[in-house]
Motif scaffolding. Structure first.
Motif, mmCIF file in Angstrom:
data_model
loop_
_atom_site.group_PDB
_atom_site.id
_atom_site.type_symbol
_atom_site.label_atom_id
_atom_site.label_comp_id
_atom_site.label_asym_id
_atom_site.label_seq_id
_atom_site.Cartn_x
_atom_site.Cartn_y
_atom_site.Cartn_z
ATOM 1 N N TYR A 177 0.683 -1.367 0.044
ATOM 2 C CA TYR A 177 0.041 -0.078 -0.411
ATOM 3 C C TYR A 177 0.623 1.119 0.163
ATOM 4 N N LYS A 187 -6.248 8.072 -4.282
ATOM 5 C CA LYS A 187 -7.288 8.115 -5.446
ATOM 6 C C LYS A 187 -7.578 6.977 -6.316
ATOM 7 N N ASP A 188 -6.486 7.140 -6.655
ATOM 8 C CA ASP A 188 -6.461 5.691 -7.500
ATOM 9 C C ASP A 188 -5.434 4.411 -7.336
ATOM 10 N N THR A 189 -5.693 4.468 -5.853
ATOM 11 C CA THR A 189 -4.970 3.424 -5.272
ATOM 12 C C THR A 189 -6.515 2.673 -5.101
ATOM 13 N N GLU A 190 -7.251 3.604 -4.067
ATOM 14 C CA GLU A 190 -8.410 2.866 -4.199
ATOM 15 C C GLU A 190 -9.628 2.394 -4.880
ATOM 16 N N LYS A 191 -9.373 3.036 -6.623
ATOM 17 C CA LYS A 191 -9.362 2.447 -8.098
ATOM 18 C C LYS A 191 -9.078 1.263 -8.313
ATOM 19 N N ASP A 193 -7.784 -1.168 -5.750
ATOM 20 C CA ASP A 193 -8.556 -1.835 -4.460
ATOM 21 C C ASP A 193 -9.833 -2.221 -5.545
ATOM 22 N N GLU A 194 -10.736 -1.397 -5.814
ATOM 23 C CA GLU A 194 -11.778 -2.041 -6.606
ATOM 24 C C GLU A 194 -11.918 -3.152 -7.631
ATOM 25 N N GLU A 195 -10.177 -2.738 -8.201
ATOM 26 C CA GLU A 195 -10.530 -3.817 -9.302
ATOM 27 C C GLU A 195 -10.083 -4.325 -9.006
ATOM 28 N N LEU A 197 -9.266 -5.910 -5.843
ATOM 29 C CA LEU A 197 -9.695 -6.667 -4.706
ATOM 30 C C LEU A 197 -11.549 -7.377 -4.640
ATOM 31 N N SER A 198 -12.010 -6.325 -5.360
ATOM 32 C CA SER A 198 -13.673 -7.154 -4.946
ATOM 33 C C SER A 198 -13.927 -7.806 -5.914
ATOM 34 N N LYS A 199 -13.266 -8.791 -6.847
ATOM 35 C CA LYS A 199 -13.437 -9.976 -7.862
ATOM 36 C C LYS A 199 -13.036 -10.685 -6.418
#
Length: 199
Positions: A177, A187-191, A193-195, A197-199
């Protein structure tokens, strides 16, 4: 040294309290007692009840004795000062009853002494039975405790390994991180993460 000799040696140095009224004994038997211990305890309780009954009877007899003594003084006064000869029969009745009371008191007090001795013998019997029971269970409990402590030690070692693994993984995640935040920003790290870590 035999168990009986050890027991006698201990008793020669110590006054044994009545176990049924002894707090450490009461605390110990909450965890269990043998059927023989229960049986002896019930015998001691029965002796205590008989002893209480006899003590009450002796007290009642002493009160009656005091009343008769007062009556004898009154009757003697009537005989001596009033020359009341009709009182002689009452005086004799009171004297006979006084003798009966003295005899009854003596008998009850002898019975109380016998009960006290029997209670002490039963108490020692209960102590011996309790010591036998206590050591039998202490041996079992210590073996079980040793096993539990060994299991705890295994768990403690596993926990130590797991903590070290946790610390290593946390450091690696924090390092990643740290790199991502430095390279692409929060902000881009959050994007990302969604891409990823959410899979």
């Amino acid at each position: 040294m035999k168990t009986q000799d050890i027991f006698q040696d201990i008793l020669s140095k110590k006054r044994v309290p009545l176990l049924l009224n002894y707090a450490p004994y009461q605390s110990m038997i909450k965890y269990g007692q043998s059927s023989k211990m229960k049986e002896i305890s019930n015998e001691i309780k029965a002796l205590i009840e008989v002893e209480k009954k006899h003590i009450l009877e002796v007290n009642t007899l002493h009160k009656e004795k005091s009343r008769i003594t007062a009556n004898v003084l009154y009757i003697s006064n009537e005989l001596n000062s009033q020359n009341n000869l009709g009182m002689e029969k009452r005086l004799e009745e009171q004297r006979l009853r006084m003798e009966e009371i003295r005899e009854e008191i003596k008998n009850r007090e002898d019975e109380i002494q016998d009960i006290i001795m029997e209670k002490e013998e039963k108490n020692l019997e209960l102590l011996k039975e309790t010591i036998d029971y206590a050591y039998e269970y202490m041996k079992k409990d210590e073996a079980e405790l040793k096993k539990v402590l060994e299991e705890i030690e295994v768990l403690r070692q596993k926990l130590k390994v797991d903590r070290e693994k946790r610390d290593k993984l946390e450091k690696r995640v924090n390092s990643i991180y740290g790199f991502l935040h430095a390279m692409v920003g929060a902000k881009d790290t959050e994007k990302l993460d969604e891409e990823f870590l959410s899979k």
